[in-house]
Motif scaffolding. Structure first.
Motif, PDB file in Angstrom:
ATOM      1  N   GLY A   1      -3.605  -1.837   6.925  1.00 54.08           N
ATOM      2  CA  GLY A   1      -4.358  -0.606   7.108  1.00 54.08           C
ATOM      3  C   GLY A   1      -5.644  -0.751   7.893  1.00 54.08           C
ATOM      4  N   ALA A   2      -5.941   0.271   8.645  1.00 58.04           N
ATOM      5  CA  ALA A   2      -7.237   0.398   9.298  1.00 58.04           C
ATOM      6  C   ALA A   2      -7.832   1.739   8.902  1.00 58.04           C
ATOM      7  N   GLU A   3      -6.998   2.768   8.944  1.00 58.83           N
ATOM      8  CA  GLU A   3      -7.419   4.113   8.569  1.00 58.83           C
ATOM      9  C   GLU A   3      -7.057   4.372   7.111  1.00 58.83           C
ATOM     10  N   LEU A   4      -8.048   4.738   6.311  1.00 57.96           N
ATOM     11  CA  LEU A   4      -7.800   5.008   4.902  1.00 57.96           C
ATOM     12  C   LEU A   4      -7.121   6.355   4.717  1.00 57.96           C
ATOM     13  N   ASP A   5      -6.266   6.447   3.703  1.00 56.11           N
ATOM     14  CA  ASP A   5      -5.614   7.692   3.342  1.00 56.11           C
ATOM     15  C   ASP A   5      -6.341   8.254   2.120  1.00 56.11           C
ATOM     16  N   PRO A   6      -7.152   9.309   2.287  1.00 57.00           N
ATOM     17  CA  PRO A   6      -7.960   9.832   1.169  1.00 57.00           C
ATOM     18  C   PRO A   6      -7.129  10.199  -0.047  1.00 57.00           C
ATOM     19  N   ALA A   7      -5.933  10.753   0.171  1.00 57.42           N
ATOM     20  CA  ALA A   7      -5.097  11.156  -0.964  1.00 57.42           C
ATOM     21  C   ALA A   7      -4.651   9.941  -1.769  1.00 57.42           C
ATOM     22  N   ALA A   8      -4.301   8.872  -1.081  1.00 58.88           N
ATOM     23  CA  ALA A   8      -3.886   7.650  -1.773  1.00 58.88           C
ATOM     24  C   ALA A   8      -5.052   7.035  -2.531  1.00 58.88           C
ATOM     25  N   GLU A   9      -6.215   6.991  -1.894  1.00 55.46           N
ATOM     26  CA  GLU A   9      -7.392   6.405  -2.538  1.00 55.46           C
ATOM     27  C   GLU A   9      -7.745   7.187  -3.809  1.00 55.46           C
ATOM     28  N   ALA A  10      -7.697   8.505  -3.723  1.00 58.27           N
ATOM     29  CA  ALA A  10      -8.049   9.339  -4.881  1.00 58.27           C
ATOM     30  C   ALA A  10      -7.043   9.159  -6.009  1.00 58.27           C
ATOM     31  N   ALA A  11      -5.765   9.088  -5.668  1.00 54.15           N
ATOM     32  CA  ALA A  11      -4.737   8.935  -6.697  1.00 54.15           C
ATOM     33  C   ALA A  11      -4.856   7.589  -7.398  1.00 54.15           C
ATOM     34  N   CYS A  12      -5.139   6.541  -6.654  1.00 53.95           N
ATOM     35  CA  CYS A  12      -5.294   5.219  -7.262  1.00 53.95           C
ATOM     36  C   CYS A  12      -6.468   5.200  -8.236  1.00 53.95           C
ATOM     37  N   ALA A  13      -7.572   5.839  -7.850  1.00 51.40           N
ATOM     38  CA  ALA A  13      -8.743   5.892  -8.730  1.00 51.40           C
ATOM     39  C   ALA A  13      -8.437   6.699  -9.989  1.00 51.40           C
ATOM     40  N   GLU A  14      -7.774   7.852  -9.816  1.00 54.45           N
ATOM     41  CA  GLU A  14      -7.473   8.727 -10.952  1.00 54.45           C
ATOM     42  C   GLU A  14      -6.545   8.059 -11.958  1.00 54.45           C
ATOM     43  N   LEU A  15      -5.565   7.310 -11.441  1.00 50.45           N
ATOM     44  CA  LEU A  15      -4.528   6.754 -12.317  1.00 50.45           C
ATOM     45  C   LEU A  15      -4.732   5.278 -12.625  1.00 50.45           C
ATOM     46  N   ALA A  16      -5.885   4.747 -12.299  1.00 50.98           N
ATOM     47  CA  ALA A  16      -6.162   3.336 -12.571  1.00 50.98           C
ATOM     48  C   ALA A  16      -5.874   2.934 -14.015  1.00 50.98           C
ATOM     49  N   PRO A  17      -6.187   3.771 -15.026  1.00 47.02           N
ATOM     50  CA  PRO A  17      -5.920   3.373 -16.412  1.00 47.02           C
ATOM     51  C   PRO A  17      -4.449   3.085 -16.702  1.00 47.02           C
ATOM     52  N   THR A  18      -3.526   3.602 -15.886  1.00 46.05           N
ATOM     53  CA  THR A  18      -2.105   3.354 -16.143  1.00 46.05           C
ATOM     54  C   THR A  18      -1.732   1.885 -15.944  1.00 46.05           C
ATOM     55  N   LEU A  19      -2.585   1.132 -15.259  1.00 41.66           N
ATOM     56  CA  LEU A  19      -2.308  -0.297 -15.052  1.00 41.66           C
ATOM     57  C   LEU A  19      -2.242  -1.046 -16.385  1.00 41.66           C
ATOM     58  N   LYS A  20      -2.860  -0.494 -17.413  1.00 38.11           N
ATOM     59  CA  LYS A  20      -2.871  -1.160 -18.715  1.00 38.11           C
ATOM     60  C   LYS A  20      -1.462  -1.293 -19.301  1.00 38.11           C
ATOM     61  N   GLY A  21      -0.550  -0.457 -18.859  1.00 39.06           N
ATOM     62  CA  GLY A  21       0.803  -0.505 -19.396  1.00 39.06           C
ATOM     63  C   GLY A  21       1.717  -1.503 -18.714  1.00 39.06           C
ATOM     64  N   LEU A  22       1.221  -2.176 -17.679  1.00 38.49           N
ATOM     65  CA  LEU A  22       2.058  -3.122 -16.934  1.00 38.49           C
ATOM     66  C   LEU A  22       2.004  -4.508 -17.553  1.00 38.49           C
ATOM     67  N   SER A  23       3.027  -5.294 -17.285  1.00 42.02           N
ATOM     68  CA  SER A  23       3.015  -6.674 -17.758  1.00 42.02           C
ATOM     69  C   SER A  23       1.928  -7.454 -17.028  1.00 42.02           C
ATOM     70  N   ARG A  24       1.349  -8.389 -17.726  1.00 45.89           N
ATOM     71  CA  ARG A  24       0.269  -9.176 -17.132  1.00 45.89           C
ATOM     72  C   ARG A  24       0.759  -9.994 -15.958  1.00 45.89           C
ATOM     73  N   GLU A  25       2.003 -10.459 -16.045  1.00 49.02           N
ATOM     74  CA  GLU A  25       2.551 -11.267 -14.958  1.00 49.02           C
ATOM     75  C   GLU A  25       2.640 -10.468 -13.661  1.00 49.02           C
ATOM     76  N   ARG A  26       3.053  -9.192 -13.756  1.00 50.63           N
ATOM     77  CA  ARG A  26       3.163  -8.365 -12.550  1.00 50.63           C
ATOM     78  C   ARG A  26       1.792  -8.100 -11.956  1.00 50.63           C
ATOM     79  N   VAL A  27       0.804  -7.849 -12.801  1.00 51.06           N
ATOM     80  CA  VAL A  27      -0.562  -7.627 -12.314  1.00 51.06           C
ATOM     81  C   VAL A  27      -1.096  -8.891 -11.652  1.00 51.06           C
ATOM     82  N   ALA A  28      -0.878 -10.031 -12.284  1.00 53.49           N
ATOM     83  CA  ALA A  28      -1.363 -11.295 -11.725  1.00 53.49           C
ATOM     84  C   ALA A  28      -0.730 -11.576 -10.372  1.00 53.49           C
ATOM     85  N   ALA A  29       0.576 -11.345 -10.269  1.00 52.66           N
ATOM     86  CA  ALA A  29       1.270 -11.609  -9.008  1.00 52.66           C
ATOM     87  C   ALA A  29       0.703 -10.743  -7.887  1.00 52.66           C
ATOM     88  N   GLU A  30       0.456  -9.467  -8.168  1.00 59.00           N
ATOM     89  CA  GLU A  30      -0.088  -8.586  -7.127  1.00 59.00           C
ATOM     90  C   GLU A  30      -1.518  -8.977  -6.765  1.00 59.00           C
TER      91      GLU A  30
END
Length: 394
Positions: free
Chosen positions: A177-206
């Motif tokens: 990326g060079a140009e940010l997508d405002p809709a994507a950035e906003a959605a990631c910020a809004e839904l950040a708490p959902t990361l808590k439901g993922l396995s730790r291994e998947r989070v670590a790998a990413e």
């Protein structure tokens, strides 16, 4: 009509065999190989999509003498074992149900249905293996030209389908990326708490995949500001982003390859207990945990020169220490850590009884050998004699 440029992988004889085995119109290249070729970047893996069912793919490959492995047959993936490298062939799919972690899929017959379930437009580009014509259903070519990472459809909806897409978005944005997508950035910020439901291994790998990119510092800073990093890595320190930037600059200045674990250490506190706790939470390997713990103890060996540090801690660990403290790695770049040329038998041969004294004398001799800059075996023997004399064995 946009076409893939004719690059070496598109002319592979074994890929032509695969195409012939499945029959006309039954296979298209998809995903990273198409995207990276259009960007002029090296291609590591080639993936394919097909409207054929997995069992039919297996049957046709076997009929033409090509070996296959059902690596993910429940999800439609058959791996064709080819002369120049394996290719995953996956039946077209569409999502039936998702819960943020797992998806229930059904096989499809339309290429667009398969494209619609992919995460980003730049990953939903398909190439005809014969004509190399690109099929673009969601504007991926334009996004690729603009260096924009954009979700297919509504970003929030796509993230709710698979929460890991938050971290994947940042990784792809950092890479392409060079140009940010405002809709994507906003959605990631809004839904950040959902990361808590993922396995730790998947989070670590990413996280490690992101940190292994050329210069992810600005992306990690955005993740922190958006509230994503505090959830993915709650152990991060307030000055971790700044130290990460310093480590990246240090690697670049000394032509040292990016190291995701070293960069993770920069984000974590200089506290062995806390760093080890973060490594355990992320389910890192034992070797990775040990390395992070050593990195967290940085500064405790300030008096030790670079080669001594590499000998005592290990090459990667020594580079970690220097990167995190701004040290000069020149003495160990391209250097091979030597092995101490003496064993306890050399002490016993001089009449000293096996036991604690042997280990103590050997450590004394080794310390002197390291302090003198790893001299040859002859000098190591002299240092052993001096150590025996100084040990004053009763």
């Amino acid at each position: 009509m946009t076409r893939l440029p004719p690059v070496p992988w598109t002319a592979r004889a074994d890929l032509a065999e695969l195409v012939a085995a499945l029959g006309p119109g039954n296979l298209r290249w998809v995903g990273g190989a198409v995207r990276d070729t259009l960007l002029g970047q090296p291609v590591k893996d080639v993936d394919a999509a097909t409207p054929l069912l997995p069992e039919e793919v297996q049957h046709r490959l076997a009929a033409t003498g090509l070996r296959s492995v059902p690596t993910g047959i429940a999800h439609g993936t058959i791996t064709a074992v080819l002369a120049e490298g394996p290719v995953e062939v996956t039946t077209l799919r569409r999502d039936v149900a998702t819960d943020g972690r797992h998806a229930t899929v059904a096989f499809a017959t339309e290429w667009r249905d398969d494209a619609a379930r992919r995460d980003f437009t730049i990953n939903a580009l398909y190439a005809d293996p014969v004509t190399l014509e690109i099929s673009d259903y969601f504007g991926g070519l334009a996004d690729l030209a603009d260096r924009r990472v954009r979700f297919i459809g509504d970003p929030a909806e796509r993230i709710r389908e698979d929460h890991l897409r938050i971290l994947r978005y940042y990784r792809f944005q950092a890479r392409f990326g060079a140009e940010l997508d405002p809709a994507a950035e906003a959605a990631c910020a809004e839904l950040a708490p959902t990361l808590k439901g993922l396995s730790r291994e998947r989070v670590a790998a990413e996280l490690l995949n992101l940190l292994g990119l050329s210069d992810p510092a600005s992306t990690v800073a955005r993740m922190d500001k958006a509230g994503v990093l505090p959830i993915a890595l709650p152990e991060r320190t307030p000055d971790g982003i700044s130290l990460l930037s310093q480590v990246i600059a240090w690697e670049q200045a000394h032509a040292i390859a990016p190291d995701p674990l070293r960069r993770l250490a920069a984000l974590l506190p200089a506290d062995v207990r806390l760093a080890d706790g973060a490594a355990a939470r992320l389910r890192l390997s034992t070797a990775q945990r040990k390395r992070l713990s050593k990195a967290a103890g940085r500064g405790g060996d300030d008096a030790m020169d670079a080669r001594a540090l590499a000998y005592r801690l290990g090459m990667a660990e020594a580079l970690d220490q220097m990167a995190l403290t701004g040290g000069d790695p020149a003495p160990i770049v391209g250097w091979t850590v030597p092995a101490f040329p003496l064993k306890g038998g050399a002490i016993i041969a001089r009449g000293i009884q096996a036991g604690p004294d042997v280990a103590r004398i050997l450590r004394m001799a080794e310390d002197r050998w390291v302090a003198e800059g790893f001299p040859d075996a002859g000098r190591a023997t002299q240092l052993l004699e001096a150590s025996i004399a100084d040990a004053k064995i009763a």
